[in-house]
Design a protein around this motif. Sequence first.
Motif, mmCIF file in Angstrom:
data_model
loop_
_atom_site.group_PDB
_atom_site.id
_atom_site.type_symbol
_atom_site.label_atom_id
_atom_site.label_comp_id
_atom_site.label_asym_id
_atom_site.label_seq_id
_atom_site.Cartn_x
_atom_site.Cartn_y
_atom_site.Cartn_z
ATOM 1 N N PHE A 159 0.827 -1.210 0.000
ATOM 2 C CA PHE A 159 0.000 0.000 0.000
ATOM 3 C C PHE A 159 0.864 1.264 0.000
ATOM 4 C CE2 PHE A 159 -3.460 -2.870 1.311
ATOM 5 C CZ PHE A 159 -4.483 -2.391 0.503
ATOM 6 N N ARG A 161 3.665 1.696 -1.481
ATOM 7 C CA ARG A 161 4.121 1.958 -2.855
ATOM 8 C C ARG A 161 2.969 2.443 -3.716
ATOM 9 N NH1 ARG A 161 6.643 -2.911 -1.601
ATOM 10 N NH2 ARG A 161 5.145 -4.146 -2.787
ATOM 11 N N ARG A 162 1.839 1.809 -3.550
ATOM 12 C CA ARG A 162 0.700 2.141 -4.408
ATOM 13 C C ARG A 162 0.163 3.534 -4.132
ATOM 14 N NH1 ARG A 162 -4.032 -1.594 -6.727
ATOM 15 N NH2 ARG A 162 -2.256 -2.092 -8.008
ATOM 16 N N PHE A 163 0.033 3.887 -2.864
ATOM 17 C CA PHE A 163 -0.535 5.196 -2.511
ATOM 18 C C PHE A 163 0.545 6.074 -1.885
ATOM 19 C CE2 PHE A 163 -4.026 2.072 -2.302
ATOM 20 C CZ PHE A 163 -4.781 2.551 -3.357
ATOM 21 N N LYS A 164 1.647 6.175 -2.631
ATOM 22 C CA LYS A 164 2.832 6.868 -2.155
ATOM 23 C C LYS A 164 2.529 8.305 -1.748
ATOM 24 C CE LYS A 164 6.209 7.512 -5.211
ATOM 25 N NZ LYS A 164 7.200 7.008 -6.185
ATOM 26 N N ALA A 165 1.782 9.034 -2.565
ATOM 27 C CA ALA A 165 1.572 10.456 -2.322
ATOM 28 C C ALA A 165 0.279 10.736 -1.563
ATOM 29 C CB ALA A 165 1.576 11.207 -3.656
ATOM 30 N N MET A 166 -0.137 9.801 -0.717
ATOM 31 C CA MET A 166 -1.359 9.991 0.064
ATOM 32 C C MET A 166 -1.051 9.733 1.533
ATOM 33 S SD MET A 166 -4.249 7.983 -2.162
ATOM 34 C CE MET A 166 -4.917 7.057 -0.790
ATOM 35 N N GLN B 33 3.143 8.867 -8.768
ATOM 36 C CA GLN B 33 2.832 9.290 -7.400
ATOM 37 C C GLN B 33 1.678 8.467 -6.829
ATOM 38 O OE1 GLN B 33 4.448 11.613 -5.361
ATOM 39 N NE2 GLN B 33 5.933 11.255 -6.989
ATOM 40 N N ILE B 34 0.707 8.164 -7.671
ATOM 41 C CA ILE B 34 -0.425 7.349 -7.244
ATOM 42 C C ILE B 34 -0.545 6.185 -8.205
ATOM 43 C CG2 ILE B 34 -2.958 7.275 -7.071
ATOM 44 C CD1 ILE B 34 -1.810 8.827 -4.819
ATOM 45 N N THR B 36 0.180 1.696 -8.903
ATOM 46 C CA THR B 36 1.237 0.744 -9.248
ATOM 47 C C THR B 36 0.652 -0.305 -10.175
ATOM 48 O OG1 THR B 36 0.649 -0.460 -7.247
ATOM 49 C CG2 THR B 36 2.581 0.949 -7.123
#
Lengths: 469, 414
Positions: A159, A161-166, B33-34, B36
């Motif tokens: 998670f 990595r997937r929602f890095k900017a959140m 950024q969002i 993968t």
Amino acid sequence: MLQFTILNFEDWRSVARDLRCREICPADVQFLAPDESGLFCNAASSVISPSLPSNPTAFRVPKDFLTLAEDVGYHRAPERWGLLYRVLWRLTNHEPRLLQVATDDDMHRLLMMEKAVRRDAHKMKAFVRFREIIQNGEKHYIAWHRPDHFVLRKIAPFFSRRFKAMNWAILTQDESVAWNQRELKYFQGVNRSEAPSSDDLEDLWRTYYANIFNPARVKIKAMKTEMPVRHWSTLPETTIIDQMLKDAPARVADMIARSEGFDQSARDYMPDPSQPLTLPRLSDSIRQCRACELHCHATQAVFGHGPVDARIVIVGEQPGDQEDIEGKPFVGPAGEVLDHALAEAGIDRSQVYVTNTVKHFKFDRNGNQRLHKKPNSREVRACLPWFEAEWAMLDANTLICLGATAATALISPGFRLQQQRGCWVESKYTPRTIATWHPSFILRLPTQTQREIRMAELIADLRKTVRSE
Amino acid sequence: METSEKLAILADAAKYDASCASSGSGKTRAGSQIGTTEGMGICHSYTPDGRCISLLKILLTNYCIFDCRFCVNRISSDTPRARFTVDEVVKLTIEFYKRNYIEGLFLSSGIIQNPDYTMEQLVLVAKSLRQRERFGGYIHLKTIPGASQDLIDQAGMYADRLSVNIELPTDADLRQLAPEKDGSQIRSAMDGIKTKIQEIREDSRRGLAAPKFTPAGQSTQMIVGATPTPDEEILKTASQLYNTQKLRRVYYSAYSPIPHADAQLPGKSPPLVREHRLYQADWLLRFYGFEVNELVVADDRNLDLKIDPKFAWALANRHRFPIDVNKAPREELLRIPGIGARTVARILQIRKVRSLRITDIKKLRVAWNRAKAFVITSDYNPGVKLLESPDLRQALQPKPQQLMLFDTNQLTEF
């Protein structure tokens, strides 16, 4: 009997490494989960006496065993650590290829546990549903999820990595984790009531869910296998499943009913083909046409009019108020405009065959007035066989389409009147096909100047059809 | 029109699209950024039709200037119409993604103005997601038939997967039901994508910094049962697409009750079972070493609807059984009914260490009831006696399932 309380995989690994080095057999060890250790709780490493010889390099295991053991470690069953130690023991005592034997009882149990963990982890990736909240002007995304096993730590990096900017947090009953766009922080498990209870976007998500569903296929069992009911309480879309299923038969019936309506095109109302087809026989048959709904409200079908040896065929959109009453095409105000334009262009109307794309008048009622309403593509499509039969009866070589409805129906669906007006194009009927303004369009223009310009264009286009013959 | 109204229309219009895969893309795009694309695709939800929701599957618009007879969005259909703006689609995708509803976007469209204009709009959505939103999730774009190669190349830079729909199994079917679509144009679009994928792969093999181009490859879809074309032709077409066009997937979509279906189409839908059998056969072609002419043996050149194609093949080739699970080579193990490719891999591993008995086989993921007549194990297998029995088919044929019947009934009513 030695007893150990194991918190996680790393914990087990160091204990097991020590035990194995000291040749302590699985029957003499008991591994306990933190909540069942009670009074006999031993901190993991404290029981091993430092005076005993320990040689960590004395044995090796296949890499696959470590991956397997790590996954099994996330399982909720308390006996997993003991089972893992027994397999480690066997693996390092004369059964080096044990991992390959999926049918061995111990291996089989481990593999089933591994599978359960992987599935649970996968379902966590799938079923976590974040809800957006705003705190100190910043957006945060919070989810509450109920995993079957202790998979949070297995999945949290995914998670991040997937929602890095959140900024997000996943709360569970066992443990929770938060991501602040830099690092993961774990903290204690919480009740569901700690999580936000709604998100405005969920209605939109449910709209999508309801509409991507094909009511003609209902496979509830398949759905429940993949999306177990125990997860439903945290999945916002599941609240409408009951209603969707209730509506499904009606939706299918509607789909079928409407398609059957369309199965009827004018082809089904043609005269008996065993006798020679003529224009009078066609105009007789059209009175029975029920291929679309328009016959219900119109006075009568308006068939084409003109000599059978006409060289020019003019096709409008549909009869108007007056045409509907008189039963002849282009006899109302638009007919007057057409007559005028034909005369200016030097065309004798009595030598031209005049008809419409759609043969019934479609209108909206406004008090006593009947206001023209454009026929839709289904009505156009259903009516087309009449025109095709008329065309086949005539010996014409020139086809003039008045307005966009006729042009798109008879030339091509992509035809653009504004750009292609007045140009010869090839249609499936004749290479001499041309489209121009509909007289009613000219009548509806707001200013005299505009009407004059368009009228001149209409006349010029009509003139083209005689000049080049 | 409100976004939710548009969404209702444009999701409804996309529900006949069979594809929902979101896997095979490999590493996430750099700078995201969002989102993968690592690992395998995730199904975030399931609808009561048993199908998964992985992607936000919508049409940009269902207005269309084409008149394909099997398609609900054809110009002559009176279905309600709507059109999303590029920004609406971008926003929906991002907001759904941030709540973990979806893996990404599967965007298709009716054709408005002309094919190039429509394709440009699709590319614009993907480009905005990648460049403006720094979106790293999965994007599948459906290419528009007749769009220029240049636009398709651009689409490939932003999309994980491109698909060109072959629509119908043969050119003759296409002429009949989709007169505006051109079979050779469809194949040349596929060729274009294949060539580009190969070029980029070649570049990166030579150590050049090659940009990403449809890392999850291309797929296609064909409607099954809208014409009388038999399964044999369908599978030959599929097999050719896999071999020459290097497609990742061919999707089969049973022509299902579509509102306002056309008089030219058969009034009855083929059972969904046929679609299911085609997928099974497709799998056998790709992973089990079967050839089309082995799988289709019936006089009518269709697959047997009552039993799966592998079982049907075994019944027609009894002389090749029983197969000894402890000795036979992989290719033969793959042909045993009820045993899948993963189980075969496990059997090969286990038998290096110990020989397999019936109890061992049962512990693996095997449909033993079907397999038992076809295998020899290291212990006595009484099931193998069935192989000689004239009633073999009846004995092993799965009992008709409630669900299958339900589906078929629903569809035959149509």
